[in-house]
Design a protein around this motif. Structure first.
Motif, PDB file in Angstrom:
ATOM      1  N   THR A  51     -18.312 -23.528 -26.178  1.00 21.59           N
ATOM      2  CA  THR A  51     -17.628 -24.012 -25.365  1.00 21.59           C
ATOM      3  C   THR A  51     -16.333 -23.558 -24.820  1.00 21.59           C
ATOM      4  OG1 THR A  51     -18.037 -26.394 -27.436  1.00 21.59           O
ATOM      5  CG2 THR A  51     -16.296 -25.904 -25.682  1.00 21.59           C
ATOM      6  N   GLN A  52     -15.843 -22.832 -25.068  1.00 19.42           N
ATOM      7  CA  GLN A  52     -14.644 -21.497 -25.106  1.00 19.42           C
ATOM      8  C   GLN A  52     -15.074 -20.716 -23.499  1.00 19.42           C
ATOM      9  OE1 GLN A  52     -13.612 -19.788 -28.097  1.00 19.42           O
ATOM     10  NE2 GLN A  52     -11.329 -21.280 -27.976  1.00 19.42           N
ATOM     11  N   LYS A  53     -16.372 -20.800 -23.429  1.00 13.12           N
ATOM     12  CA  LYS A  53     -16.884 -19.681 -22.667  1.00 13.12           C
ATOM     13  C   LYS A  53     -17.542 -20.836 -21.288  1.00 13.12           C
ATOM     14  CE  LYS A  53     -18.228 -15.776 -25.063  1.00 13.12           C
ATOM     15  NZ  LYS A  53     -20.007 -15.373 -26.435  1.00 13.12           N
ATOM     16  N   ALA A  54     -17.585 -21.834 -21.712  1.00 11.73           N
ATOM     17  CA  ALA A  54     -18.380 -22.844 -20.612  1.00 11.73           C
ATOM     18  C   ALA A  54     -17.014 -23.386 -19.574  1.00 11.73           C
ATOM     19  CB  ALA A  54     -19.137 -24.061 -21.451  1.00 11.73           C
ATOM     20  N   ASN A  55     -15.800 -23.240 -20.276  1.00 10.77           N
ATOM     21  CA  ASN A  55     -14.419 -24.144 -19.991  1.00 10.77           C
ATOM     22  C   ASN A  55     -13.944 -22.756 -19.430  1.00 10.77           C
ATOM     23  OD1 ASN A  55     -14.827 -26.575 -21.291  1.00 10.77           O
ATOM     24  ND2 ASN A  55     -13.768 -25.770 -23.098  1.00 10.77           N
ATOM     25  N   ILE A  56     -14.397 -21.577 -19.271  1.00  9.95           N
ATOM     26  CA  ILE A  56     -13.712 -20.453 -19.272  1.00  9.95           C
ATOM     27  C   ILE A  56     -14.464 -21.000 -17.019  1.00  9.95           C
ATOM     28  CG2 ILE A  56     -13.239 -18.301 -18.781  1.00  9.95           C
ATOM     29  CD1 ILE A  56     -12.812 -18.004 -21.648  1.00  9.95           C
ATOM     30  N   GLU A  57     -15.837 -20.508 -17.234  1.00 11.07           N
ATOM     31  CA  GLU A  57     -16.738 -20.313 -16.527  1.00 11.07           C
ATOM     32  C   GLU A  57     -16.462 -21.666 -15.261  1.00 11.07           C
ATOM     33  OE1 GLU A  57     -19.164 -19.103 -13.585  1.00 11.07           O
ATOM     34  OE2 GLU A  57     -18.228 -18.123 -14.722  1.00 11.07           O
ATOM     35  N   ALA A  58     -16.233 -22.843 -15.845  1.00  9.56           N
ATOM     36  CA  ALA A  58     -16.029 -24.398 -15.653  1.00  9.56           C
ATOM     37  C   ALA A  58     -14.786 -23.430 -13.909  1.00  9.56           C
ATOM     38  CB  ALA A  58     -15.400 -25.163 -15.733  1.00  9.56           C
TER      39      ALA A  58
END
Length: 91
Positions: A51-58
């Protein structure tokens, strides 16, 4: 002596030389310190949740879209000056 790393960049040389003068460290040590610090960010990133990685990519994707829509000649500082006052508070 170990292996060598050559970076052909006037900007990198000037930054490293300035930091070396300020800190009193040799240029090679300044560069090594910077690489260690930067490398630590990647080790920390490996510990992020999905989730954190997805947020950073967003966030990165939004930044890329914003950059693509910036008018030529407008700097990040110009944008920040419009968004925040002299004390760093939102306008």
């Amino acid at each position: 002596m170990g292996r060598q790393l050559n970076v052909r960049s006037d900007e990198a040389y000037e930054i490293a030389r300035n930091v070396a003068q300020i800190t009193g460290k040799p240029v090679a040590e300044v560069v090594l310190d910077a690489l260690r610090e930067h490398g630590a960010k990647f080790r920390d990133a490996a510990q992020l949740t999905a989730t954190q990685k997805a947020n950073i990519e967003a966030i990165r994707a939004a930044a890329r879209r914003a950059e693509a829509n910036m008018k030529p000649g407008v700097s990040v500082e110009d944008v920040m000056d419009e968004m925040y006052d002299e004390q760093g508070l939102p306008r």
